[in-house]
Enzyme design. Sequence first.
Site, PDB file in Angstrom:
ATOM      1  N   CYS A   1       7.411  -1.877   2.644  1.00 48.68           N
ATOM      2  CA  CYS A   1       8.176  -1.256   1.551  1.00 48.68           C
ATOM      3  C   CYS A   1       9.245  -0.324   2.106  1.00 48.68           C
ATOM      4  CB  CYS A   1       7.231  -0.531   0.600  1.00 48.68           C
ATOM      5  SG  CYS A   1       6.244  -1.691  -0.384  1.00 48.68           S
TER       6      CYS A   1
ATOM      7  N   GLN B   1       1.201   3.515   2.131  1.00 51.51           N
ATOM      8  CA  GLN B   1       1.857   3.705   3.429  1.00 51.51           C
ATOM      9  C   GLN B   1       2.476   2.403   3.947  1.00 51.51           C
ATOM     10  OE1 GLN B   1       2.754   6.299   5.219  1.00 51.51           O
ATOM     11  NE2 GLN B   1       1.978   7.637   3.613  1.00 51.51           N
ATOM     12  N   SER B   2       2.854   1.507   3.055  1.00 53.53           N
ATOM     13  CA  SER B   2       3.414   0.216   3.473  1.00 53.53           C
ATOM     14  C   SER B   2       4.675   0.384   4.328  1.00 53.53           C
ATOM     15  CB  SER B   2       3.753  -0.600   2.219  1.00 53.53           C
ATOM     16  OG  SER B   2       4.605  -1.674   2.551  1.00 53.53           O
ATOM     17  N   ASN B   3       4.642  -0.224   5.505  1.00 55.21           N
ATOM     18  CA  ASN B   3       5.836  -0.268   6.355  1.00 55.21           C
ATOM     19  C   ASN B   3       6.845  -1.265   5.804  1.00 55.21           C
ATOM     20  OD1 ASN B   3       4.776   1.453   8.555  1.00 55.21           O
ATOM     21  ND2 ASN B   3       3.271  -0.200   8.685  1.00 55.21           N
TER      22      ASN B   3
ATOM     23  N   ALA C   1       0.847  -1.185   0.000  1.00 55.25           N
ATOM     24  CA  ALA C   1       0.000   0.000   0.000  1.00 55.25           C
ATOM     25  C   ALA C   1       0.889   1.245   0.000  1.00 55.25           C
ATOM     26  CB  ALA C   1      -0.905  -0.012   1.222  1.00 55.25           C
TER      27      ALA C   1
END
Length: 331
Positions: A81, A77-79, A75
């Site tokens: 990534c 706001q992926s942590n 997403a």
Amino acid sequence: MNLDLHFPPRQKLAFLPTPLHEMRRLREAVGGPALFIKRDDLTGLALGGNKTRKLEYLIGDALSQGCDTVITSGAAQSNHCRQTAAAAAACGMSCHLSLGGNAPDTPRGNLLLNHLLGAGIHHAGNSRKGEQVPELATNLEAAGHRPYTIPYGGSNAIGALGYVAAVLELHSQLRESGIAPTHVVFASSSGGMHAGLRAGAAILGANYEIIGIAIDKEQGPDGLSLGQRIDKVTGEVLDLLLPETTERPETPPTILNDSYLGEGYGVVADPERDAIKTLAANEGILLDPVYTGRAFAGLLDMIRSGQFKKDDHILFWHTGGAPALFATDFA
Ligand SMILES: *Cc1c(COP(=O)(O)O)cnc(C)c1O
């Protein structure tokens, strides 16, 4: 159980062990069972989180194959990534991210951090689970790179190994501290952490209940439900770790509480806001709006509605995510 475990190559990325401590003030405020917290928000890599443990094995695998580039997805706001971008930077690799949503005018939270960490960012509109990744990999290969693809959330058997190692770490802390949890509660979303915890608990013969609070009801590109993916990956991790001839240990059940999905993935509402404020105001610990805020809201509700006994010992496993606080409206 005395087993011969075969861990594949591991690239050190995290500061371990993460702290384990009691939350006495919160218990006073909420009432109910004893409460403990395992601080994987403090794994350390570019603001930390649970993906760092998975990345130690995923990056270890990529480097052992001679890859020079990592690709992953998530997403906006992926942590996962953000931690992948940091891991790649720390190991001298390039990183390409396929992210849900469109490019905002002003990147915030994890998206801002991805820019600072030097990742190549590819906005993928409605797809946030890696639908575009095969094409990205083909293009990078054609340009002479050696890409290593990490599935969204890092949730395959290699990534889940990080949480088998985490269970070994936890048990050594439990022995030292005398803490004996009856329940371990955490946010479960792409399933790799859940699978690793189950496999680790199976290997060590742990007797606490492992309760994932489901965060995302949408299926991944593999077409599996979260529960199905957890079961599949748990079996694969045990196959990786144990010789073929060793009998498989009894695996704890997959317990997924899907009562707290709200309006869907990433939709922040009153339960998440209240949970974040409750833990912050009583313990000075920051949760995140998407995962731990929702899981902690679920835990508070389970306590308040009498789903635990007074003499239970609950361990909440904090999985990180605070950068997304800076991309969320809290009015
Ligand atoms: C990814 C993530 C989770 C969920 O872990 P999975 O292994 O994907 O189930 C929980 N909390 C945070 C903060 C995360 O970034």
